[in-house]
Design a protein around this motif. Structure first.
Motif, PDB file in Angstrom:
ATOM      1  N   ALA A 149      43.259  48.901  42.521  1.00  0.00           N
ATOM      2  CA  ALA A 149      42.615  47.686  43.040  1.00  0.00           C
ATOM      3  C   ALA A 149      42.117  46.821  41.889  1.00  0.00           C
ATOM      4  O   ALA A 149      42.287  45.591  41.908  1.00  0.00           O
ATOM      5  N   THR A 150      41.539  47.439  40.869  1.00  0.00           N
ATOM      6  CA  THR A 150      41.072  46.681  39.705  1.00  0.00           C
ATOM      7  C   THR A 150      42.246  46.041  38.973  1.00  0.00           C
ATOM      8  O   THR A 150      42.205  44.872  38.598  1.00  0.00           O
ATOM      9  N   GLU A 151      43.318  46.790  38.790  1.00  0.00           N
ATOM     10  CA  GLU A 151      44.513  46.280  38.113  1.00  0.00           C
ATOM     11  C   GLU A 151      45.095  45.083  38.871  1.00  0.00           C
ATOM     12  O   GLU A 151      45.435  44.053  38.278  1.00  0.00           O
ATOM     13  N   ALA A 152      45.191  45.222  40.182  1.00  0.00           N
ATOM     14  CA  ALA A 152      45.746  44.142  41.005  1.00  0.00           C
ATOM     15  C   ALA A 152      44.823  42.928  41.012  1.00  0.00           C
ATOM     16  O   ALA A 152      45.279  41.792  40.827  1.00  0.00           O
ATOM     17  N   ALA A 153      43.527  43.147  41.218  1.00  0.00           N
ATOM     18  CA  ALA A 153      42.575  42.036  41.282  1.00  0.00           C
ATOM     19  C   ALA A 153      42.483  41.311  39.938  1.00  0.00           C
ATOM     20  O   ALA A 153      42.364  40.079  39.902  1.00  0.00           O
ATOM     21  N   ALA A 154      42.567  42.056  38.834  1.00  0.00           N
ATOM     22  CA  ALA A 154      42.535  41.417  37.512  1.00  0.00           C
ATOM     23  C   ALA A 154      43.723  40.476  37.342  1.00  0.00           C
ATOM     24  O   ALA A 154      43.587  39.377  36.794  1.00  0.00           O
ATOM     25  N   ALA A 155      44.895  40.891  37.828  1.00  0.00           N
ATOM     26  CA  ALA A 155      46.070  40.018  37.753  1.00  0.00           C
ATOM     27  C   ALA A 155      45.874  38.774  38.610  1.00  0.00           C
ATOM     28  O   ALA A 155      46.260  37.665  38.217  1.00  0.00           O
ATOM     29  N   ALA A 156      45.273  38.925  39.785  1.00  0.00           N
ATOM     30  CA  ALA A 156      45.018  37.775  40.664  1.00  0.00           C
ATOM     31  C   ALA A 156      44.005  36.821  40.042  1.00  0.00           C
ATOM     32  O   ALA A 156      44.172  35.595  40.104  1.00  0.00           O
ATOM     33  N   VAL A 157      42.964  37.358  39.415  1.00  0.00           N
ATOM     34  CA  VAL A 157      41.967  36.515  38.743  1.00  0.00           C
ATOM     35  C   VAL A 157      42.620  35.762  37.586  1.00  0.00           C
ATOM     36  O   VAL A 157      42.412  34.556  37.419  1.00  0.00           O
ATOM     37  N   MET A 174      34.278  44.418  41.147  1.00  0.00           N
ATOM     38  CA  MET A 174      33.799  43.077  40.798  1.00  0.00           C
ATOM     39  C   MET A 174      33.153  43.076  39.422  1.00  0.00           C
ATOM     40  O   MET A 174      33.387  42.169  38.619  1.00  0.00           O
ATOM     41  N   THR A 175      32.358  44.099  39.152  1.00  0.00           N
ATOM     42  CA  THR A 175      31.701  44.205  37.850  1.00  0.00           C
ATOM     43  C   THR A 175      32.732  44.387  36.734  1.00  0.00           C
ATOM     44  O   THR A 175      32.638  43.763  35.674  1.00  0.00           O
ATOM     45  N   LYS A 176      33.754  45.212  36.968  1.00  0.00           N
ATOM     46  CA  LYS A 176      34.823  45.401  35.973  1.00  0.00           C
ATOM     47  C   LYS A 176      35.563  44.096  35.697  1.00  0.00           C
ATOM     48  O   LYS A 176      36.063  43.883  34.596  1.00  0.00           O
ATOM     49  N   LEU A 177      35.637  43.229  36.705  1.00  0.00           N
ATOM     50  CA  LEU A 177      36.290  41.929  36.539  1.00  0.00           C
ATOM     51  C   LEU A 177      35.412  40.934  35.788  1.00  0.00           C
ATOM     52  O   LEU A 177      35.855  39.829  35.493  1.00  0.00           O
ATOM     53  N   GLY A 178      34.183  41.325  35.492  1.00  0.00           N
ATOM     54  CA  GLY A 178      33.258  40.438  34.780  1.00  0.00           C
ATOM     55  C   GLY A 178      32.389  39.613  35.702  1.00  0.00           C
ATOM     56  O   GLY A 178      31.636  38.754  35.243  1.00  0.00           O
ATOM     57  N   MET A 179      32.479  39.839  36.987  1.00  0.00           N
ATOM     58  CA  MET A 179      31.699  39.079  37.957  1.00  0.00           C
ATOM     59  C   MET A 179      30.259  39.587  37.999  1.00  0.00           C
ATOM     60  O   MET A 179      30.003  40.755  37.731  1.00  0.00           O
ATOM     61  N   ARG A 180      29.382  38.685  38.362  1.00  0.00           N
ATOM     62  CA  ARG A 180      27.964  39.025  38.494  1.00  0.00           C
ATOM     63  C   ARG A 180      27.471  38.566  39.858  1.00  0.00           C
ATOM     64  O   ARG A 180      27.916  37.538  40.370  1.00  0.00           O
ATOM     65  N   PRO A 181      26.503  39.306  40.450  1.00  0.00           N
ATOM     66  CA  PRO A 181      25.975  38.888  41.751  1.00  0.00           C
ATOM     67  C   PRO A 181      25.236  37.553  41.634  1.00  0.00           C
ATOM     68  O   PRO A 181      24.493  37.331  40.683  1.00  0.00           O
ATOM     69  N   VAL A 182      25.493  36.681  42.616  1.00  0.00           N
ATOM     70  CA  VAL A 182      24.838  35.361  42.609  1.00  0.00           C
ATOM     71  C   VAL A 182      24.046  35.097  43.883  1.00  0.00           C
ATOM     72  O   VAL A 182      23.212  34.195  43.908  1.00  0.00           O
ATOM     73  N   ARG A 183      24.302  35.873  44.943  1.00  0.00           N
ATOM     74  CA  ARG A 183      23.535  35.662  46.171  1.00  0.00           C
ATOM     75  C   ARG A 183      23.767  36.820  47.122  1.00  0.00           C
ATOM     76  O   ARG A 183      24.791  37.471  47.084  1.00  0.00           O
ATOM     77  N   VAL A 194      27.528  38.167  47.200  1.00  0.00           N
ATOM     78  CA  VAL A 194      28.532  37.284  46.624  1.00  0.00           C
ATOM     79  C   VAL A 194      28.452  37.434  45.113  1.00  0.00           C
ATOM     80  O   VAL A 194      27.373  37.275  44.521  1.00  0.00           O
ATOM     81  N   PHE A 195      29.570  37.743  44.498  1.00  0.00           N
ATOM     82  CA  PHE A 195      29.693  37.831  43.047  1.00  0.00           C
ATOM     83  C   PHE A 195      30.522  36.632  42.597  1.00  0.00           C
ATOM     84  O   PHE A 195      31.323  36.105  43.369  1.00  0.00           O
ATOM     85  N   ALA A 196      30.356  36.212  41.341  1.00  0.00           N
ATOM     86  CA  ALA A 196      31.107  35.052  40.852  1.00  0.00           C
ATOM     87  C   ALA A 196      31.453  35.213  39.379  1.00  0.00           C
ATOM     88  O   ALA A 196      30.784  35.932  38.631  1.00  0.00           O
ATOM     89  N   GLY A 232      38.895  39.887  23.363  1.00  0.00           N
ATOM     90  CA  GLY A 232      39.951  40.878  23.115  1.00  0.00           C
ATOM     91  C   GLY A 232      39.738  42.201  23.791  1.00  0.00           C
ATOM     92  O   GLY A 232      38.864  42.955  23.403  1.00  0.00           O
ATOM     93  N   GLY A 233      40.518  42.440  24.809  1.00  0.00           N
ATOM     94  CA  GLY A 233      40.534  43.738  25.447  1.00  0.00           C
ATOM     95  C   GLY A 233      39.408  44.017  26.427  1.00  0.00           C
ATOM     96  O   GLY A 233      39.360  45.095  26.987  1.00  0.00           O
ATOM     97  N   SER A 234      38.489  43.061  26.620  1.00  0.00           N
ATOM     98  CA  SER A 234      37.368  43.372  27.509  1.00  0.00           C
ATOM     99  C   SER A 234      37.686  43.063  28.962  1.00  0.00           C
ATOM    100  O   SER A 234      36.942  43.458  29.847  1.00  0.00           O
ATOM    101  N   PHE A 235      38.791  42.361  29.232  1.00  0.00           N
ATOM    102  CA  PHE A 235      39.189  42.097  30.606  1.00  0.00           C
ATOM    103  C   PHE A 235      40.176  43.190  31.007  1.00  0.00           C
ATOM    104  O   PHE A 235      41.024  43.578  30.209  1.00  0.00           O
ATOM    105  N   PRO A 236      40.063  43.744  32.230  1.00  0.00           N
ATOM    106  CA  PRO A 236      40.974  44.833  32.618  1.00  0.00           C
ATOM    107  C   PRO A 236      42.430  44.468  32.397  1.00  0.00           C
ATOM    108  O   PRO A 236      42.850  43.366  32.739  1.00  0.00           O
ATOM    109  N   ALA A 237      43.167  45.385  31.846  1.00  0.00           N
ATOM    110  CA  ALA A 237      44.591  45.154  31.570  1.00  0.00           C
ATOM    111  C   ALA A 237      45.363  44.959  32.860  1.00  0.00           C
ATOM    112  O   ALA A 237      45.078  45.590  33.861  1.00  0.00           O
ATOM    113  N   ALA A 238      46.323  44.072  32.807  1.00  0.00           N
ATOM    114  CA  ALA A 238      47.205  43.878  33.967  1.00  0.00           C
ATOM    115  C   ALA A 238      48.614  43.669  33.474  1.00  0.00           C
ATOM    116  O   ALA A 238      48.859  43.434  32.339  1.00  0.00           O
TER     117      ALA A 238
END
Length: 188
Positions: free
Chosen positions: A110-118, A145-154, A167-169, A182-188
Motif C-alpha cells: 500500500a505504501t509503495e502504491a500510494a507513493a507512486a500515486a503521490v 500517511m506518515t511514511k508518505l510525509g503527510m502530517r495531520p491537519v484536522r 485529515v493528513f496533508a 535523497g531517499g527519504s520518500f518511499p521508493a516506487a
C-alpha cells in the motif's frame, strides 16, 4: 493511458476482468471495516464504483488505479487520486487513497502504491497539495500517511458515515523538499 510501475506493482487503468477480484476485496468485512460505515459492497456496487473511477480519469486527468502484482498479474486492489466529495469541508482537495485485499497487507504494498500515486500527482499533474483521510483508529492507514510525509491537519466527522476522521496533508513544496533530500520518500 497512464500506467505506473514500481518494483513490485503495476498501477493501471481498469479492465472488465478486474470487477470480480475487486468485488471480492470489497466483500471482505475486515477490508471494509474502516471505509465509510463499514458496509461491504457487492459485484454491482463494485462495477458502478469502477465506472465512476474511470469517469474521473476522463474528466480530471487522474483517478484510482487498479493495482496489479507484477510477478503474478493478480489484482491486489486500488490506489490513486480522487476528489473527496464525501467531506465537503476539505474541498477543494485531491485525496490519495488505497484499498488492498487482506492477502496483500503487511508487505509495504500500500505504501509503495500510494507513493507512486503521490509522485504522479505532484510531478505529472502538478498538484499543489494532496490530502489523505482515515477514520480515527485506522492506525495502519495513518502509518502509511506518515511514511508518505503527510502530517495531520484536522480531525472532524465524516457526514456520510458519522465516524470521526483525521485529515493528513502534504504540499508540493514539502514533497519536493523530501524528494530533494535523497531517499527519504518511499521508493516506487
Amino acid at each position: 493511458m497512464v500506467t505506473l510501475e514500481t518494483p513490485r506493482l503495476i498501477l493501471r487503468r481498469w479492465r472488465e476482468e478486474d470487477v470480480a477480484p475487486m468485488a471480492a476485496v470489497n466483500a471482505d468485512p475486515e477490508v471494509m471495516r474502516w471505509i465509510r460505515d463499514g458496509s461491504v459492497r457487492d459485484e454491482q456496487q463494485t462495477r458502478d464504483g469502477i465506472q465512476a473511477w474511470e469517469s474521473e480519469w476522463e474528466s480530471r486527468g487522474f483517478g484510482l488505479f487498479a493495482v496489479e502484482i507484477r510477478a503474478t498479474g493478480e489484482l491486489a486492489g486500488f490506489t490513486g487520486l480522487s476528489v473527496p466529495g464525501f467531506l465537503p469541508e476539505v474541498l477543494p482537495a485531491v485525496e490519495v487513497g488505497w484499498r488492498l485485499g487482506r492477502a496483500h497487507w503487511g508487505q509495504g504494498l500500500a505504501t509503495e502504491a500510494a507513493a507512486a500515486a503521490v509522485r504522479f500527482g505532484f510531478e505529472e499533474r502538478r498538484l499543489e497539495r494532496i490530502v489523505s483521510i482515515a477514520q480515527v483508529g485506522n492506525d495502519a492507514s495513518e502509518r502509511i500517511m506518515t511514511k508518505l510525509g503527510m502530517r495531520p491537519v484536522r480531525e472532524t466527522v465524516n457526514p456520510t458515515g458519522g465516524r470521526r476522521v483525521r485529515v493528513f496533508a502534504l504540499s508540493s513544496d514539502q514533497y519536493s523538499a523530501r524528494s530533494n533530500r535523497g531517499g527519504s520518500f518511499p521508493a516506487a
